[in-house]
Scaffold this motif. Structure first.
Motif, PDB file in Angstrom:
ATOM      1  N   ALA A  73     -50.713 -62.720 -38.071  1.00 60.28           N
ATOM      2  CA  ALA A  73     -51.408 -63.790 -37.344  1.00 60.28           C
ATOM      3  C   ALA A  73     -52.180 -64.680 -38.319  1.00 60.28           C
ATOM      4  O   ALA A  73     -52.200 -65.901 -38.179  1.00 60.28           O
ATOM      5  N   LEU A  74     -52.824 -63.999 -39.331  1.00 63.39           N
ATOM      6  CA  LEU A  74     -53.553 -64.782 -40.339  1.00 63.39           C
ATOM      7  C   LEU A  74     -52.611 -65.744 -41.069  1.00 63.39           C
ATOM      8  O   LEU A  74     -52.918 -66.930 -41.254  1.00 63.39           O
ATOM      9  N   ASP A  75     -51.443 -65.236 -41.478  1.00 63.54           N
ATOM     10  CA  ASP A  75     -50.468 -66.067 -42.189  1.00 63.54           C
ATOM     11  C   ASP A  75     -50.032 -67.249 -41.344  1.00 63.54           C
ATOM     12  O   ASP A  75     -49.965 -68.390 -41.834  1.00 63.54           O
ATOM     13  N   ALA A  76     -49.715 -66.970 -40.073  1.00 58.89           N
ATOM     14  CA  ALA A  76     -49.214 -68.031 -39.199  1.00 58.89           C
ATOM     15  C   ALA A  76     -50.284 -69.105 -39.014  1.00 58.89           C
ATOM     16  O   ALA A  76     -50.016 -70.303 -39.109  1.00 58.89           O
ATOM     17  N   ARG A  77     -51.532 -68.633 -38.809  1.00 56.18           N
ATOM     18  CA  ARG A  77     -52.618 -69.578 -38.581  1.00 56.18           C
ATOM     19  C   ARG A  77     -52.894 -70.404 -39.847  1.00 56.18           C
ATOM     20  O   ARG A  77     -53.123 -71.600 -39.793  1.00 56.18           O
ATOM     21  N   LYS A  78     -52.773 -69.710 -40.971  1.00 51.57           N
ATOM     22  CA  LYS A  78     -52.998 -70.387 -42.239  1.00 51.57           C
ATOM     23  C   LYS A  78     -51.966 -71.501 -42.433  1.00 51.57           C
ATOM     24  O   LYS A  78     -52.297 -72.626 -42.836  1.00 51.57           O
ATOM     25  N   GLY A  79     -50.717 -71.193 -42.119  1.00 48.04           N
ATOM     26  CA  GLY A  79     -49.647 -72.194 -42.225  1.00 48.04           C
ATOM     27  C   GLY A  79     -49.936 -73.382 -41.339  1.00 48.04           C
ATOM     28  O   GLY A  79     -49.818 -74.538 -41.759  1.00 48.04           O
ATOM     29  N   ALA A  80     -50.348 -73.114 -40.099  1.00 53.04           N
ATOM     30  CA  ALA A  80     -50.593 -74.199 -39.146  1.00 53.04           C
ATOM     31  C   ALA A  80     -51.751 -75.070 -39.621  1.00 53.04           C
ATOM     32  O   ALA A  80     -51.670 -76.300 -39.587  1.00 53.04           O
ATOM     33  N   LEU A  81     -52.847 -74.376 -40.087  1.00 57.83           N
ATOM     34  CA  LEU A  81     -54.018 -75.151 -40.546  1.00 57.83           C
ATOM     35  C   LEU A  81     -53.689 -75.992 -41.771  1.00 57.83           C
ATOM     36  O   LEU A  81     -54.089 -77.152 -41.861  1.00 57.83           O
ATOM     37  N   SER A  82     -52.902 -75.454 -42.731  1.00 63.22           N
ATOM     38  CA  SER A  82     -52.597 -76.221 -43.937  1.00 63.22           C
ATOM     39  C   SER A  82     -51.740 -77.426 -43.599  1.00 63.22           C
ATOM     40  O   SER A  82     -51.946 -78.508 -44.155  1.00 63.22           O
ATOM     41  N   SER A  83     -50.749 -77.255 -42.712  1.00 62.57           N
ATOM     42  CA  SER A  83     -49.930 -78.434 -42.445  1.00 62.57           C
ATOM     43  C   SER A  83     -50.720 -79.474 -41.662  1.00 62.57           C
ATOM     44  O   SER A  83     -50.544 -80.666 -41.877  1.00 62.57           O
ATOM     45  N   ALA A  84     -51.653 -79.025 -40.822  1.00 58.07           N
ATOM     46  CA  ALA A  84     -52.500 -79.990 -40.113  1.00 58.07           C
ATOM     47  C   ALA A  84     -53.379 -80.739 -41.112  1.00 58.07           C
ATOM     48  O   ALA A  84     -53.566 -81.954 -41.016  1.00 58.07           O
ATOM     49  N   ALA A  85     -53.901 -79.978 -42.127  1.00 61.45           N
ATOM     50  CA  ALA A  85     -54.752 -80.617 -43.141  1.00 61.45           C
ATOM     51  C   ALA A  85     -53.952 -81.652 -43.921  1.00 61.45           C
ATOM     52  O   ALA A  85     -54.427 -82.749 -44.212  1.00 61.45           O
ATOM     53  N   LEU A  86     -52.698 -81.309 -44.250  1.00 62.43           N
ATOM     54  CA  LEU A  86     -51.848 -82.225 -44.996  1.00 62.43           C
ATOM     55  C   LEU A  86     -51.575 -83.484 -44.178  1.00 62.43           C
ATOM     56  O   LEU A  86     -51.673 -84.608 -44.689  1.00 62.43           O
ATOM     57  N   GLU A  87     -51.257 -83.267 -42.889  1.00 59.45           N
ATOM     58  CA  GLU A  87     -50.998 -84.414 -42.001  1.00 59.45           C
ATOM     59  C   GLU A  87     -52.211 -85.358 -41.981  1.00 59.45           C
ATOM     60  O   GLU A  87     -52.067 -86.572 -42.078  1.00 59.45           O
ATOM     61  N   ALA A  88     -53.399 -84.744 -41.855  1.00 62.05           N
ATOM     62  CA  ALA A  88     -54.625 -85.552 -41.774  1.00 62.05           C
ATOM     63  C   ALA A  88     -54.817 -86.342 -43.065  1.00 62.05           C
ATOM     64  O   ALA A  88     -55.175 -87.517 -43.065  1.00 62.05           O
ATOM     65  N   LYS A  89     -54.534 -85.673 -44.216  1.00 63.64           N
ATOM     66  CA  LYS A  89     -54.709 -86.310 -45.512  1.00 63.64           C
ATOM     67  C   LYS A  89     -53.733 -87.493 -45.648  1.00 63.64           C
ATOM     68  O   LYS A  89     -54.105 -88.592 -46.078  1.00 63.64           O
ATOM     69  N   LEU A  90     -52.488 -87.239 -45.254  1.00 63.59           N
ATOM     70  CA  LEU A  90     -51.486 -88.306 -45.335  1.00 63.59           C
ATOM     71  C   LEU A  90     -51.868 -89.499 -44.462  1.00 63.59           C
ATOM     72  O   LEU A  90     -51.726 -90.652 -44.863  1.00 63.59           O
TER      73      LEU A  90
END
Ligand code: 2NL
Length: 360
Positions: A70-87
């Motif tokens: 669950a930690l891994d999955a959540r981490k993946g989701a949060l990182s891609s959201a962070a990347l989207e926001a940055k872009l």
């Protein structure tokens, strides 16, 4: 046993609720850290009976794996959201207009040199170059300039320290030494012997000790030279009439050829173009005044001989004019000295666009 399901749902809920990577790490520490809830369960294993320990241990391990996934999955989701926001935040709008940048411009001297090359190029002349620093033989002797000629005096010419062999050196006072070097060139002599003709223009920097409103110690000259077996004064006249009319862009520009004297030509002629002075303003073209713009003549036999050619076989004409002066006349530039001040405002006003090759 109830403990296990409570711990499970609390841990998974914390993972799901983590809004950023910091909160997610806190959720990880709360479950799997040294003092975490799941770690706490592991520590109780030692107090259990062997069969219980085996069964309970397996369930705790499974829970641990579940939380890690669950930690891994959540981490993946949060990182891609962070990347989207940055872009999204760093998006570049390529449709915005570019920042205005100053365009460079051509100095009028360079512009006029290009025009000279184009006009004489159509008449079969090529551009020849040579050194600014010359020995006294190529600058004076070869050109039939006698030892007592005023041009040779220290007051008129920039003398440099002599070469190791004692040869006096000067800053060239005209571009003629380039013509002399060209005639002396063995390939050129062969071309002439084979019946060809030599046609060159030599634009470039020249130097004389002179500094007032109409003279700068460095100035620009263009000279021309034609050598073959038959070229005569009629060709000289036709060539210079065509040049002046093309350069000043006036088809019926009147020209006047006046007898003159130069050491390196015989006979010699100076050329004037027609003009008028109305209300103190110069206008080139038909009028009641004349303006001197160039010197010319048939190349002196001594010069032909000095340059390694037989004057019984070869003849030709030469001419010379000041580029700074004809640039001022064509483009209405009033002050000679401003040419070499490197003042950008002056250049922006009198300079030329590199792409158009025409006045702005
Ligand atoms: C002027 C006059 C002139 C030449 C330059 C020349 C060069 C060679 C042989 C013969 Cl190698 N002549 N050059 C001839 C006549 C006039 O210049 O008023 N210049 C600014």
């Amino acid at each position: 046993m109830e403990d296990l399901s409570t711990i499970r749902s609390e841990a998974l809920q914390a993972v799901e609720a983590a809004a950023d990577l910091g909160a997610l790490d806190a959720a990880r520490v709360a479950a799997l850290g040294k003092k975490g809830t799941v770690t706490g369960l592991m520590k109780t294993l030692g107090t259990l009976a062997p069969e219980q320990r085996k069964e309970f241990g397996a369930r705790v391990n499974q829970l641990k794996g579940e939380i890690e996934a669950a930690l891994d999955a959540r981490k993946g989701a949060l990182s891609s959201a962070a990347l989207e926001a940055k872009l999204a935040a760093e998006k570049v709008d390529v449709t915005l207009p570019v920042r205005p940048e100053r365009q460079g411009s051509l100095h009028p001297i360079g512009q006029v040199m290009d025009e000279l090359a184009a006009i004489f190029g159509e008449m079969g002349f090529t551009w020849a170059d040579g050194p600014d620093i010359e020995d006294d033989w190529h600058n004076f002797s070869a050109l039939n300039i006698p030892p007592d000629h005023p041009a040779r005096q220290m007051q008129d010419t920039f003398y440099l320290p002599p070469r190791a062999d004692g040869t006096p050196m000067v800053l060239r006072t005209h571009t003629s030494p380039v013509q002399a070097r060209t005639m002396l060139d063995k390939n050129v002599q062969k071309m002439l012997a084979d019946g060809g003709s030599l046609r060159i223009i030599v634009p470039g920097r020249t130097f004389r000790i002179d500094n007032d409103a109409t003279h700068t110690p460095m100035f620009h000259q263009v000279e021309g030279l034609v050598i073959d077996r038959t070229t005569h004064m009629g060709h000289l006249k036709g060539c210079l009439v065509d040049f002046c009319r093309a350069f000043f862009e006036i088809d019926d520009l009147p020209l006047r050829f006046r007898p003159s004297y130069f050491p390196f030509t015989e006979p010699s002629a100076e050329v004037d173009i027609g003009c008028s002075w109305k209300g103190g303003e110069l206008k080139i073209g038909a009028g009641d005044s004349w303006l001197e713009i160039l010197g010319s003549g048939m190349v002196h036999p001594n010069v032909i001989r000095n340059c390694g050619l037989d004057p019984e076989i070869y003849q030709g004409f030469a001419f010379g004019m000041g580029i700074d002066r004809i640039a001022m006349l064509k483009y209405g530039i009033p002050d000679l000295r401003a040419f070499f001040d490197a003042d950008l405002r002056w250049l922006r006003h009198y300079g030329f666009s590199a792409l158009e090759g025409a006045a702005r």
